[in-house]
Design a protein around this motif. Structure first.
Motif, mmCIF file in Angstrom:
data_model
loop_
_atom_site.group_PDB
_atom_site.id
_atom_site.type_symbol
_atom_site.label_atom_id
_atom_site.label_comp_id
_atom_site.label_asym_id
_atom_site.label_seq_id
_atom_site.Cartn_x
_atom_site.Cartn_y
_atom_site.Cartn_z
ATOM 1 N N VAL A 1 0.836 -1.198 0.000
ATOM 2 C CA VAL A 1 0.000 0.000 0.000
ATOM 3 C C VAL A 1 0.871 1.248 0.000
ATOM 4 O O VAL A 1 1.807 1.368 0.776
ATOM 5 N N GLU A 2 0.561 2.167 -0.911
ATOM 6 C CA GLU A 2 1.138 3.500 -0.902
ATOM 7 C C GLU A 2 -0.018 4.478 -0.736
ATOM 8 O O GLU A 2 -1.115 4.248 -1.242
ATOM 9 N N TRP A 3 0.228 5.573 -0.020
ATOM 10 C CA TRP A 3 -0.830 6.537 0.251
ATOM 11 C C TRP A 3 -0.646 7.771 -0.619
ATOM 12 O O TRP A 3 0.417 8.379 -0.643
ATOM 13 N N THR A 4 -1.700 8.102 -1.357
ATOM 14 C CA THR A 4 -1.676 9.249 -2.263
ATOM 15 C C THR A 4 -2.457 10.400 -1.643
ATOM 16 O O THR A 4 -3.646 10.257 -1.349
ATOM 17 N N PRO A 5 -1.814 11.567 -1.422
ATOM 18 C CA PRO A 5 -2.535 12.697 -0.848
ATOM 19 C C PRO A 5 -3.363 13.406 -1.911
ATOM 20 O O PRO A 5 -2.992 13.455 -3.086
ATOM 21 N N ALA A 6 -4.496 13.966 -1.483
ATOM 22 C CA ALA A 6 -5.369 14.717 -2.387
ATOM 23 C C ALA A 6 -6.055 15.817 -1.597
ATOM 24 O O ALA A 6 -6.134 15.769 -0.363
ATOM 25 N N LEU A 7 -6.553 16.809 -2.317
ATOM 26 C CA LEU A 7 -7.268 17.916 -1.694
ATOM 27 C C LEU A 7 -8.594 18.101 -2.420
ATOM 28 O O LEU A 7 -8.626 18.259 -3.636
ATOM 29 N N VAL B 1 -12.044 20.321 -2.964
ATOM 30 C CA VAL B 1 -12.623 21.654 -2.788
ATOM 31 C C VAL B 1 -13.642 21.894 -3.899
ATOM 32 O O VAL B 1 -13.399 21.581 -5.055
ATOM 33 N N ALA B 2 -14.792 22.406 -3.520
ATOM 34 C CA ALA B 2 -15.843 22.791 -4.473
ATOM 35 C C ALA B 2 -16.170 21.675 -5.455
ATOM 36 O O ALA B 2 -16.341 21.901 -6.650
ATOM 37 N N GLY B 3 -16.263 20.448 -4.951
ATOM 38 C CA GLY B 3 -16.642 19.329 -5.804
ATOM 39 C C GLY B 3 -15.535 18.807 -6.695
ATOM 40 O O GLY B 3 -15.775 17.953 -7.549
ATOM 41 N N GLN B 4 -14.322 19.297 -6.538
ATOM 42 C CA GLN B 4 -13.190 18.838 -7.340
ATOM 43 C C GLN B 4 -12.158 18.168 -6.442
ATOM 44 O O GLN B 4 -11.975 18.563 -5.297
ATOM 45 N N ARG B 5 -11.491 17.166 -6.993
ATOM 46 C CA ARG B 5 -10.408 16.500 -6.264
ATOM 47 C C ARG B 5 -9.098 16.726 -7.002
ATOM 48 O O ARG B 5 -8.991 16.479 -8.202
ATOM 49 N N TYR B 6 -8.089 17.187 -6.266
ATOM 50 C CA TYR B 6 -6.764 17.422 -6.823
ATOM 51 C C TYR B 6 -5.774 16.461 -6.176
ATOM 52 O O TYR B 6 -5.579 16.506 -4.958
ATOM 53 N N VAL B 7 -5.190 15.579 -6.974
ATOM 54 C CA VAL B 7 -4.162 14.678 -6.467
ATOM 55 C C VAL B 7 -2.870 15.482 -6.294
ATOM 56 O O VAL B 7 -2.461 16.226 -7.187
ATOM 57 N N LEU B 8 -2.238 15.353 -5.141
ATOM 58 C CA LEU B 8 -1.046 16.139 -4.813
ATOM 59 C C LEU B 8 0.210 15.331 -5.143
ATOM 60 O O LEU B 8 0.505 14.340 -4.478
ATOM 61 N N ASN B 9 0.916 15.764 -6.167
ATOM 62 C CA ASN B 9 2.078 15.015 -6.644
ATOM 63 C C ASN B 9 3.409 15.656 -6.276
ATOM 64 O O ASN B 9 4.456 15.203 -6.730
ATOM 65 N N LYS B 10 3.365 16.715 -5.458
ATOM 66 C CA LYS B 10 4.586 17.442 -5.121
ATOM 67 C C LYS B 10 4.783 17.492 -3.612
ATOM 68 O O LYS B 10 3.832 17.306 -2.852
ATOM 69 N N ALA B 11 6.011 17.766 -3.208
ATOM 70 C CA ALA B 11 6.298 17.899 -1.781
ATOM 71 C C ALA B 11 5.637 19.147 -1.206
ATOM 72 O O ALA B 11 5.271 19.182 -0.034
ATOM 73 N N ARG B 12 5.497 20.201 -2.038
ATOM 74 C CA ARG B 12 4.835 21.441 -1.622
ATOM 75 C C ARG B 12 3.822 21.819 -2.694
ATOM 76 O O ARG B 12 4.186 21.985 -3.851
ATOM 77 N N THR B 13 2.561 21.940 -2.317
ATOM 78 C CA THR B 13 1.496 22.311 -3.249
ATOM 79 C C THR B 13 0.851 23.595 -2.760
ATOM 80 O O THR B 13 0.244 23.630 -1.685
ATOM 81 N N VAL B 14 0.996 24.660 -3.528
ATOM 82 C CA VAL B 14 0.484 25.971 -3.147
ATOM 83 C C VAL B 14 -0.959 26.132 -3.623
ATOM 84 O O VAL B 14 -1.297 25.801 -4.762
#
Length: 248
Positions: free
Chosen positions: A149-155, A157-170
């Motif tokens: 298992v690897e864990w993928t972070p996501a955010l 907001v407003a009905g949209q999902r953004y997969v976070l592929n970077k160490a820092r996401t602004v």
């Protein structure tokens, strides 16, 4: 494997697209996850062909049919599912990319939790091509396999999902932000999500209106799955999504 700490043959099933509205009413109030990624250009693409919601329904059906009662309070279900589609449907689904697999995994996990199913190992879903299938046909196979298992972070907001592929996401309202949100309450670069592969955090970037985590103002703080972030007039939810691969 728990989430990271803070910072072969199934039956062929013919599912026609005109039944989708009926399925929505009976498939456990199917969550909005898949709907988020089947909007805009994809809506016309899938107008008369296979819908992702039908793939989810087929996985749930396979899970239900193969679940076995092994003890009074334990129902075991297969943890590995392979979904086969016709060549035309497979090519269209490929356009959705990794988000499709993440959402299918999320919906299958929710279904298992509602039905009180347990898996012998982490859940793994793959989608493949079967040239013998006709347009709209689905074939699902399942088995129990050992997976990593690897864990993928996501955010969210407003009905949209953004997969976070970077160490820092602004996150902010300016085009210079990695995630641009149309919210005049946000600063140009309002806050950032930090991810080191195991732990996550959120840091305010000197915004005008500040950033809150679970209702409390913060400068920088570690966060975990399902943490609520408030910034501007928007509510964000940090998610951790399980991404699984078979053990060699």
């Amino acid at each position: 494997m728990p989430p990271p700490s803070r910072m072969k043959q199934g039956a062929k099933v013919k599912l026609k697209s005109h039944k989708v509205k009926e399925l929505v009413g009976i498939l456990d109030g199917f969550e909005k996850g898949l709907e988020r990624i089947v909007t805009g250009a994809f809506t016309k693409t899938f107008k008369s062909e296979l819908q992702p919601i039908e793939i989810s329904a087929a996985i749930k059906g396979e899970m239900d049919s193969k679940a076995s009662i092994v003890a009074r309070d334990r129902i075991l279900a297969p943890n590995q599912y392979t979904v086969y589609l016709s060549s035309a449907d497979f090519k269209r689904m490929q356009a959705l990319g990794e988000n499709l697999l993440l959402e299918l995994n999320d919906q299958a996990t929710r279904h298992a939790q509602r039905q009180k199913y347990q898996f012998g190992a982490a859940l793994l879903i793959n989608v493949g091509e079967d040239g013998s299938l006709n347009l709209g046909q689905i074939r699902v196979t399942s088995n129990t396999a050992s997976v990593q298992v690897e864990w993928t972070p996501a955010l969210d907001v407003a009905g949209q999902r953004y997969v976070l592929n970077k160490a820092r996401t602004v996150v902010g309202r300016d085009t210079s932000a990695d995630i641009q949100v149309n919210d005049n309450g946000l600063s140009r670069q309002h806050f950032e999500i930090l991810w080191d592969g195991a732990k996550a955090g959120v840091r305010d970037l000197g915004s005008t209106n500040g950033t809150k985590v679970d209702g409390r103002p913060i400068t920088e703080i570690g966060i975990g799955a399902d943490t609520q972030i408030q910034a501007g007039h928007s509510d964000f939810v940090f998610k951790l999504i399980a991404k699984t691969t078979p053990n060699e």
